[in-house]
Design a protein around this motif. Structure first.
Motif, PDB file in Angstrom:
ATOM      1  N   PHE A  79      20.055  -0.770  90.088  1.00 58.19           N
ATOM      2  CA  PHE A  79      19.528  -0.932  91.455  1.00 58.19           C
ATOM      3  C   PHE A  79      18.052  -1.301  91.468  1.00 58.19           C
ATOM      4  O   PHE A  79      17.432  -1.355  92.513  1.00 58.19           O
ATOM      5  N   ASP A  80      17.497  -1.560  90.297  1.00 58.70           N
ATOM      6  CA  ASP A  80      16.101  -2.010  90.203  1.00 58.70           C
ATOM      7  C   ASP A  80      16.098  -3.224  89.282  1.00 58.70           C
ATOM      8  O   ASP A  80      15.605  -3.171  88.165  1.00 58.70           O
ATOM      9  N   GLU A  81      16.702  -4.329  89.751  1.00 58.85           N
ATOM     10  CA  GLU A  81      16.956  -5.479  88.887  1.00 58.85           C
ATOM     11  C   GLU A  81      15.690  -6.105  88.308  1.00 58.85           C
ATOM     12  O   GLU A  81      15.715  -6.709  87.245  1.00 58.85           O
ATOM     13  N   LYS A  82      14.568  -5.945  89.011  1.00 56.84           N
ATOM     14  CA  LYS A  82      13.325  -6.541  88.512  1.00 56.84           C
ATOM     15  C   LYS A  82      12.862  -5.877  87.218  1.00 56.84           C
ATOM     16  O   LYS A  82      12.069  -6.431  86.480  1.00 56.84           O
ATOM     17  N   GLY A  83      13.366  -4.688  86.974  1.00 57.14           N
ATOM     18  CA  GLY A  83      12.974  -3.983  85.765  1.00 57.14           C
ATOM     19  C   GLY A  83      13.666  -4.490  84.525  1.00 57.14           C
ATOM     20  O   GLY A  83      13.403  -4.011  83.422  1.00 57.14           O
ATOM     21  N   ALA A  84      14.607  -5.452  84.702  1.00 55.26           N
ATOM     22  CA  ALA A  84      15.357  -6.032  83.579  1.00 55.26           C
ATOM     23  C   ALA A  84      16.005  -4.931  82.750  1.00 55.26           C
ATOM     24  O   ALA A  84      16.650  -4.043  83.285  1.00 55.26           O
ATOM     25  N   THR A  85      15.811  -4.947  81.423  1.00 56.11           N
ATOM     26  CA  THR A  85      16.474  -3.957  80.571  1.00 56.11           C
ATOM     27  C   THR A  85      15.895  -2.552  80.739  1.00 56.11           C
ATOM     28  O   THR A  85      16.483  -1.580  80.285  1.00 56.11           O
ATOM     29  N   ALA A  86      14.735  -2.433  81.394  1.00 54.61           N
ATOM     30  CA  ALA A  86      14.151  -1.112  81.634  1.00 54.61           C
ATOM     31  C   ALA A  86      14.434  -0.632  83.059  1.00 54.61           C
ATOM     32  O   ALA A  86      13.864   0.350  83.525  1.00 54.61           O
ATOM     33  N   ALA A  87      15.324  -1.321  83.748  1.00 55.04           N
ATOM     34  CA  ALA A  87      15.617  -0.992  85.141  1.00 55.04           C
ATOM     35  C   ALA A  87      16.328   0.345  85.255  1.00 55.04           C
ATOM     36  O   ALA A  87      17.032   0.783  84.347  1.00 55.04           O
ATOM     37  N   LYS A  88      16.175   0.982  86.419  1.00 55.13           N
ATOM     38  CA  LYS A  88      16.902   2.215  86.677  1.00 55.13           C
ATOM     39  C   LYS A  88      18.368   1.910  86.929  1.00 55.13           C
ATOM     40  O   LYS A  88      18.712   0.882  87.519  1.00 55.13           O
TER      41      LYS A  88
ATOM     42  N   GLY B 155      24.551  10.361  88.249  1.00 51.26           N
ATOM     43  CA  GLY B 155      23.346  10.534  87.454  1.00 51.26           C
ATOM     44  C   GLY B 155      22.467   9.306  87.584  1.00 51.26           C
ATOM     45  O   GLY B 155      22.976   8.192  87.782  1.00 51.26           O
ATOM     46  N   VAL B 156      21.161   9.478  87.491  1.00 51.17           N
ATOM     47  CA  VAL B 156      20.223   8.359  87.648  1.00 51.17           C
ATOM     48  C   VAL B 156      19.126   8.456  86.592  1.00 51.17           C
ATOM     49  O   VAL B 156      18.576   9.536  86.342  1.00 51.17           O
ATOM     50  N   SER B 157      18.821   7.334  85.959  1.00 46.71           N
ATOM     51  CA  SER B 157      17.731   7.277  84.982  1.00 46.71           C
ATOM     52  C   SER B 157      17.469   5.820  84.623  1.00 46.71           C
ATOM     53  O   SER B 157      18.295   4.943  84.895  1.00 46.71           O
ATOM     54  N   SER B 158      16.345   5.564  84.002  1.00 48.41           N
ATOM     55  CA  SER B 158      16.108   4.225  83.452  1.00 48.41           C
ATOM     56  C   SER B 158      16.822   4.077  82.114  1.00 48.41           C
ATOM     57  O   SER B 158      16.879   2.996  81.545  1.00 48.41           O
ATOM     58  N   ASN B 159      17.390   5.171  81.618  1.00 46.41           N
ATOM     59  CA  ASN B 159      18.171   5.168  80.388  1.00 46.41           C
ATOM     60  C   ASN B 159      19.631   5.425  80.759  1.00 46.41           C
ATOM     61  O   ASN B 159      19.975   6.478  81.298  1.00 46.41           O
ATOM     62  N   VAL B 160      20.494   4.465  80.496  1.00 48.56           N
ATOM     63  CA  VAL B 160      21.885   4.574  80.926  1.00 48.56           C
ATOM     64  C   VAL B 160      22.595   5.759  80.273  1.00 48.56           C
ATOM     65  O   VAL B 160      23.489   6.373  80.870  1.00 48.56           O
ATOM     66  N   ILE B 161      22.183   6.110  79.039  1.00 50.26           N
ATOM     67  CA  ILE B 161      22.801   7.262  78.381  1.00 50.26           C
ATOM     68  C   ILE B 161      22.420   8.555  79.095  1.00 50.26           C
ATOM     69  O   ILE B 161      23.260   9.438  79.321  1.00 50.26           O
TER      70      ILE B 161
END
Length: 536
Positions: free
Chosen positions: A467-476, A494-500
């Motif tokens: 949901f934060d596409e501008k963050g690219a691979t670091a997106a939330k 669950g929510v994080s910038s880390n998918v795990i």
């Protein structure tokens, strides 16, 4: 009260929709569910086109349906031939169904271009085909393909085609908006003209290319049609067919016609969900009448009003179609939403200070990316923690994930977790099909000795949204997990910038919710259980 006959073509026209594929067993299950709904006809398929449909007709003959007649589909005979020698027409007769639904050309453009014959021969094809089926003691429903386009182009010839079907003994003549391009006022006018020209009952078969399939169907009924064709959830080719899940309640609850019994109408949502599950098709939350959001309320002003009188923001009683009112809790929610949701879960939150505190917490979390509308289990945990009514079942010290790829084997994922249960520390490892599955396996492996019932829990759905596409691979990312056991299903987030990490949050909530369920009485009724999709 005038009766409108419902002709369901989900098993035939519905399967022409992109992504829809049904096995014979699937078709049998859906046919039984449609019969429970009370439809008058079920079109099972085209016996002349494939062996799967032939098998369906052979099997359905042995089943005792309570309400519906099974219909076999086909077309008029080929040009310059005899109906008695036509393979497809004979396949319909051999199918053993009591009803045949066949289509013929109504549009002179199609006669010349598509089947490349004369207008007179097309009329002969219609008459001969209907006569042949009637001579074999079948009820015949004749479908005038592209009738509305044909009528607009050449009204005299279009009428002649259906007159031929009437002369041959057709029991019902269905006017088809095959391309789905007609407007409701056109449909009303043309059906009115046809009613004046014919004495045979008239039906309507509309497609949804202009998103007017339902509207055109209602217009046809108001003009005199008494037979309606459509599909469950509007499945069908291109943009789909007219949606029976909207047509039936609109006709019955809004316009005063009789389609099914009131009791059968209460199974509408269940039928829609069942068909979507069998077809493995996503059912839109905002689908009218039967969608999960059809009677969901989010705005605080709305919720405050419906708590006083549901009709302030609901056009019907949801239970009439088997649905229910839902109150959503989000950053837009007021105190009324939260108190109502807490009451629904059996939690006494009627304390203004505590309610405001929880609302503020929810708003902060939603600002971070959490969304509780589709994660009732996480919301319930949040509410219970706020009321200090959650007993700690376990705590997590740490977890580690390792992914290995070697030349002699594929990718191997292993998860290691360390948790505490009471005063004991448990250290376990497990392999899985990817990091989330490995974590799931390791966590349950650690807990099973304390909670044996956890063996019955499995992850049934997993969704990730950036949901934060501008963050690219670091997106939330937001992770939604659906878990289920033999009796229940529940959703966590669950929510994080880390998918795990986001997955881990949702997974932990899922397990915690399942374990404290021994102390919690939840009124959540699992869809899988209600739909009959869980084997006990």
């Amino acid at each position: 009260m005038k009766i409108i006959r419902i002709f369901d073509t989900t098993l035939r026209d519905g399967t022409q929709g992109e992504g829809v594929s049904l096995s014979v067993e699937d078709k049998i299950k859906i046919a039984q569910k449609l019969d429970d709904l009370g439809v008058h006809y079920i079109e099972g398929g085209w016996p002349g086109s494939n062996s799967k449909d032939i098998e369906f007709f052979n099997r359905i003959k042995d089943m005792k349906l309570k309400h519906a007649k099974i219909s076999a589909f086909g077309s008029t005979r080929r040009k310059d031939s005899f109906a008695k020698d036509d393979v497809n027409l004979n396949k319909i007769v051999e199918s053993g169904t009591p009803v045949a639904s066949i289509f013929g050309k109504s549009w002179d453009f199609h006669v010349h271009t598509a089947i490349q014959t004369t207008l007179e021969e097309n009329l002969n094809m219609i008459y001969d085909s209907v006569s042949f089926l009637k001579s074999n003691s079948l009820e015949v429903i004749y479908l005038g393909e592209h009738f509305f386009d044909g009528y607009k182009n050449n009204p005299e010839y279009a009428l002649n085609t259906i007159r031929k079907a009437e002369e041959a003994g057709a029991d019902c003549i269905v006017l088809c908006d095959t391309n789905g391009g007609s407007m409701p006022d056109e449909v009303f006018s043309i059906v009115s003209d046809v009613k004046q020209a014919l004495s045979t009952p008239i039906g309507i078969h509309a497609h949804n290319d202009c998103e007017l399939g339902v509207a055109n169907t209602l217009a046809a009924v108001k003009a005199g049609a008494e037979h309606v064709q459509g599909t469950i959830n509007g499945y069908g080719e291109r943009c789909g067919n007219a949606n029976l899940c909207s047509i039936i309640p609109n006709l019955q609850l809004k316009l005063g016609y009789s389609c099914v019994t009131d009791e059968q109408l209460t199974t509408l949502r269940l039928t829609a969900r069942f068909v979507s599950e069998i077809a493995n098709m996503h059912m839109p939350a905002n689908q009218p009448y039967v969608g999960s959001a059809a009677f969901a309320h989010k705005g605080g002003i709305h919720v405050s009003a419906i708590l006083k009188a549901a009709s302030t923001y609901e056009h019907i009683i949801p239970e009439k179609v088997g649905n229910k009112q839902r109150v959503l809790v989000s950053e837009l929610a007021g105190q009324s939403n939260l108190v109502s949701k807490a009451q629904e879960l059996g939690i006494d939150l009627d304390q203004s200070d505590k309610a405001r505190e929880v609302i503020q917490r929810i708003k902060e979390m939603e600002h971070e990316g959490f969304q509780f509308e589709g994660a009732d289990a996480s919301l319930e945990l949040l509410l219970r923690e706020a009321m200090d009514s959650v007993e700690e079942t376990f705590s997590v010290d740490s977890f580690k994930i390792m992914v290995e790829k070697s030349n002699d084997r594929g990718v191997v994922t292993e998860a290691i977790v360390r948790i505490r249960v009471g005063d004991q520390t448990i250290f376990t490892a497990a392999e899985g099909n990817g990091p989330v599955n490995a974590l799931d396996q390791a966590l349950r492996k650690a807990l099973v000795q304390f909670y044996p019932g956890i063996e019955n829990i499995h992850l049934s759905d997993y969704k990730v949204r950036v949901f934060d596409e501008k963050g690219a691979t670091a997106a939330k990312v937001r992770v939604l997990i659906e878990s289920s056991d033999l009796k229940n299903a529940w959703n966590t987030v669950g929510v994080s910038s880390n998918v795990i990490e986001a997955s881990w949050q949702a997974l932990i909530d899922s397990i915690r919710y399942a374990l404290i369920g021994k102390q919690i009485t939840s009124n959540f009724e699992p869809e899988q259980e209600r739909l009959g999709l869980v084997n006990h």
